[in-house]
Design a protein around this motif. Structure first.
Motif, PDB file in Angstrom:
ATOM      1  N   SER A  14      39.804  75.383  60.905  1.00 18.11           N
ATOM      2  CA  SER A  14      41.043  76.093  61.190  1.00 18.11           C
ATOM      3  C   SER A  14      41.981  75.150  61.927  1.00 18.11           C
ATOM      4  O   SER A  14      41.747  74.811  63.081  1.00 18.11           O
ATOM      5  N   THR A 384      45.199  82.270  63.074  1.00 16.76           N
ATOM      6  CA  THR A 384      44.346  82.936  64.071  1.00 16.76           C
ATOM      7  C   THR A 384      44.681  84.396  64.351  1.00 16.76           C
ATOM      8  O   THR A 384      43.938  85.047  65.094  1.00 16.76           O
ATOM      9  N   LYS A 386      44.595  87.329  62.774  1.00 21.06           N
ATOM     10  CA  LYS A 386      43.643  88.378  62.410  1.00 21.06           C
ATOM     11  C   LYS A 386      42.428  88.378  63.321  1.00 21.06           C
ATOM     12  O   LYS A 386      41.926  89.438  63.716  1.00 21.06           O
ATOM     13  N   LYS A 387      41.948  87.200  63.663  1.00 23.60           N
ATOM     14  CA  LYS A 387      40.714  87.093  64.445  1.00 23.60           C
ATOM     15  C   LYS A 387      40.965  87.291  65.928  1.00 23.60           C
ATOM     16  O   LYS A 387      40.099  87.781  66.649  1.00 23.60           O
ATOM     17  N   TYR A 388      42.141  86.883  66.413  1.00 26.07           N
ATOM     18  CA  TYR A 388      42.452  86.962  67.853  1.00 26.07           C
ATOM     19  C   TYR A 388      43.773  87.699  68.037  1.00 26.07           C
ATOM     20  O   TYR A 388      44.736  87.161  68.589  1.00 26.07           O
TER      21      TYR A 388
END
Length: 590
Positions: A14, A384, A386-388
Motif C-alpha cells: 500500500s 487507506t 476503507k480500512k482506517y
C-alpha cells in the motif's frame, strides 16, 4: 534490544507517491504537531510583551523577561527528548510514546488558552516541554524502523517527512498567528487553535496506528546486546560509565536545569535560587561556570578512554556541535528579537497597490501549498480510507477546518481598506523558503560539488551572518533607544531568506555526520550531546535577544544586529580554516 518487525512485503504494497501509506500517516501527525508547536511559539513573545491595555491585551512584560522564558522553553524542548527516547526505547515503545507526548501537548495548549491566569500559562509550558520529549524523538524512530531494510528509499522518506514538518510550521504560524493577533479573536483562541490541531493529530495517529504492523510497539529484549553496525573490532571496546562519571553527570544536569528554570523565574518573581555571590561573582554566573567546567572535564575524561580513531571522530563531532551552539543562538532570534522587530519596528500597514500586491502574494503562498498537501491527503484516502475510516475522517475534519480558516482569513484581508500584516506572518517565510529551496540544496549534496562538512558549516554560518547584516542595514535609520519605528518589511524578507539558506547548509547535515562518525552503540549518547548543544544555543538565543533594549538604548538597533553578523561570519571562516584538521580527524568520512 530486539523488536519484532512487520511483514515488510505487505507493508510496502500500500503506497502513496512511491512510499508506504504509513509514512504519510506520520507525515500528517508530524504536520499537526509542528502546527501546534510553531503556532504557539509565534505568539508567545508577542503575547507576553503586548500592553495590558487595548483590544488584545497581553501581560505587558519587559522584553528581557519574555525572551528569558522563551529561551528556557525552547532550550528544555531540546533536552527532554533525551529522556523521552530512553523511556520509549526501554519501556513503552515508540508508538505509545508518540500518543503520550501528543496528549501531554494537547493538555499544554489547552492550559495556555487560559492565558489570563499565570498558573495555567506556566503549567501549559511545562506540559508542552514534557510532551515534546516523548513525541519528538520517537516519530523519527518509527520512520527509521519502517525503512530499516530499505535504505535506498530512506533519503526520499526523510525528505517527505521534513516537508510535513515545514508544512505544519507554515500553517501553524500563519493561522495561529492571524487568530492570536486579531483583536476580534485574541491570544486565547490562538493558543487554543494550536491545541485543537494537536488533539486531532493525536486521534488520527491513534486510530490509524495499525497500519504500522509491529513497528513501534513495546520493545522486547534478548539480553542487553546491541550490535555495533559501523565500527572495527578495535573500536568496539566498551567503556561503561563509572559511578563517578554518573555522579558528575547528575551534578551537571541538576545545576544546568536549575539554572535554565531560575533565569526567567528570578526575573518575573522574587525567587532567585542563586541569590548569593562569592568574591564578587554572582551565584548565577558561578553555578553555570561550575557546570561548564565539570562538563568539559567529564567529556575529556570519556574521550581519552577510547581508541585513537574513535577519539578523533568524537572530537570532530564536538567541534561541529560547538559551532551548532552559536548557529542556534543566532537563528532562534526568529521567535524572539526578530519577532519584536517585526511587531514594533516594521511598517506592516499596506495601502493601495502595496496592499493588492501583498494580498495576491499571500493568497498564492497560502493556497498553492495547501492544494498540494490536500492532493497528498486524497492519495492517502484512496489507499487507506476503507480500512482506517475513523482516522481518515478525523484527518479530513482537520483539513476542512484549515480550509475554512484560510478562506476566512483571506476574505477578511481582501475586505479591509488597509492590510495590516501580522507580525507572526514573517515567521512563515522560513518554512516557505525551505520548501522552495531544499530540493536544490539536496541536489548539490548528491552531486560532485558536495563540499566537506566544514565548508557546509562555514557557508551556512556566513549566510546566517549576512541575514543579520541585512537587518542591521535596514535598522540603520532607527534612532538610538527608539521603542518603535517603521522600516521596510523587505529587510525581514531578505533576512529570512539568508537565514533559511544557512539552515539548509547546517541543520540537516549535523545529525547525519553524528550517525556517520560514531558507532551504533554510541549513537544515543552522541545525539544527547548534540541536542544539548542545540539546547544551549536556544537558551543563549533568549539571553542574547533579551539584551535588545539595553544595546539599543546604549548604542543602536543596528549594533544589536551587527553582533549577530560578526560572530557567525567569524565562526564560519574559522571552521573552514579547520578543514585539513577535521578531515584528518574524520578518518575518511565525507
Amino acid at each position: 534490544m530486539l523488536q519484532s518487525r512487520p511483514n515488510e512485503t505487505d507493508f510496502f504494497k500500500s503506497n502513496v507517491l512511491g512510499h508506504p501509506s504509513g509514512l504519510f500517516v506520520l507525515f500528517f501527525t508530524e504536520m499537526w504537531e509542528r502546527f501546534s508547536y510553531y503556532g504557539m511559539r509565534a505568539l508567545l513573545v508577542l503575547f507576553l510583551t503586548s500592553s495590558i491595555l487595548g483590544d488584545n491585551a497581553g501581560w505587558g512584560w519587559p522584553r528581557e523577561n519574555a525572551l528569558a522564558i522563551y529561551g528556557s522553553y525552547t532550550s528544555l524542548a531540546y533536552l527532554t527528548p533525551i529522556l523521552g527516547g530512553y523511556v520509549a526505547d526501554r519501556i513503552i515503545g515508540y508508538r505509545w510514546a508518540v500518543i503520550v507526548g501528543a496528549l501531554l501537548m494537547t493538555l499544554g495548549h489547552l492550559s495556555m488558552a487560559f492565558e489570563f491566569n499565570p498558573i495555567f500559562m506556566y503549567l501549559g509550558l511545562c506540559l508542552l516541554v514534557l510532551g515534546n520529549g516523548f513525541f519528538k524523538p520517537n516519530m523519527t524512530s518509527i520512520v527509521a524502523q519502517i525503512y530499516e531494510k530499505h535504505p535506498e528509499k530512506k533519503d526520499g522518506a526523510y525528505t517527505i517527512f521534513y516537508m510535513g514538518v515545514n508544512a505544519g510550521a507554515f500553517l501553524g504560524m500563519l493561522l495561529c498567528g492571524y487568530i492570536g493577533e486579531s483583536p476580534d479573536w485574541g491570544w486565547s483562541y490562538g493558543f487554543g487553535l494550536a491545541g485543537i490541531f494537536m488533539l486531532l493529530g493525536m486521534l488520527q495517529f491513534y486510530f490509524t496506528q495499525n497500519i504500522f504492523g509491529n513497528v513501534g510497539l513495546k520493545p522486547t529484549y534478548d539480553g542487553d546486546q546491541v550490535k555495533p553496525i559501523n565500527e572495527t573490532p578495535e573500536e568496539a571496546k566498551k567503556n561503561p560509565f563509572s559511578t563517578f562519571d554518573l555522579t558528575v553527570i547528575s551534578i551537571i544536569a541538576i545545576i544546568g536545569l536549575t539554572w535554565i528554570i531560575n533565569d526567567p523565574m528570578s526575573k518575573i518573581t522574587d525567587i532567585n535560587l542563586f541569590n548569593f555571590s562569592i568574591s564578587g561573582i554572582s551565584g548565577n554566573t558561578l553555578s553555570i561556570c561550575i557546570a561548564l567546567v565539570l562538563f568539559i572535564f567529564i567529556l575529556i575524561k570519556r574521550i581519552l578512554q577510547y581508541t585513537t580513531v574513535l577519539r578523533d571522530k568524537m572530537i570532530a563531532v564536538i567541534v561541529l556541535a560547538f559551532i551548532t551552539i552559536f548557529f542556534w543562538a543566532s537563528f532562534e532570534q526568529a521567535g524572539g528579537s526578530m519577532t519584536i522587530f517585526a511587531k514594533d519596528y516594521t511598517a506592516r500597514i499596506l495601502e493601495g497597490n502595496a496592499k493588492i500586491g501583498f494580498n495576491i502574494a499571500n493568497t498564492l503562498i497560502t493556497v498553492v501549498p495547501l492544494i498540494i498537501i490536500t492532493f497528498v491527503l486524497f492519495k492517502l484516502f484512496q489507499q487507506t480510507f476503507k480500512k482506517y475510516a475513523i482516522g481518515n475522517t478525523i484527518l479530513l475534519s482537520s483539513f476542512i477546518i484549515v480550509w475554512g480558516l484560510v478562506i476566512f482569513m483571506l476574505k477578511a484581508q481582501y475586505a479591509d481598506v488597509q492590510a495590516e500584516v501580522p507580525a507572526t506572518w514573517f515567521g512563515i517565510l522560513n518554512a516557505l523558503f525551505i520548501i522552495s529551496c531544499a530540493p536544490l540544496v539536496s541536489k548539490i549534496w548528491e552531486s560532485k560539488y558536495n563540499p566537506p562538512a566544514t565548508f557546509k558549516y562555514g557557508i551556512g554560518m556566513i549566510l546566517l551572518g549576512i541575514g543579520f547584516a541585512v537587518l542591521a542595514y535596514g535598522a540603520s535609520s532607527i534612532p538610538q533607544g527608539a521603542k518603535t519605528a517603521s522600516v521596510s518589511m523587505m529587510w525581514l524578507v531578505f533576512a529570512y531568506f539568508f537565514h533559511t539558506m544557512g539552515e539548509l547548509f547546517i541543520s540537516p547535515v549535523g545529525l547525519s555526520y553524528v550517525s556517520k562518525l560514531v558507532p551504533g552503540r554510541m549513537i544515543a549518547i552522541m545525539f544527547g550531546i548534540w541536542y544539548l548543544a542545540i539546547a544551549i544555543g536556544n537558551k543563549l538565543a533568549g539571553t542574547m535577544g533579551g539584551m535588545i533594549d539595553e544595546i539599543t538604548a546604549q548604542y543602536s538597533m543596528s549594533t544589536f544586529f551587527m553582533l549577530f553578523t560578526f560572530i557567525p561570519i567569524a565562526l564560519g571562516i574559522f571552521i573552514m580554516m579547520l578543514t585539513p584538521l577535521l578531515k584528518k580527524l574524520m578518518h575518511g568520512v565525507h
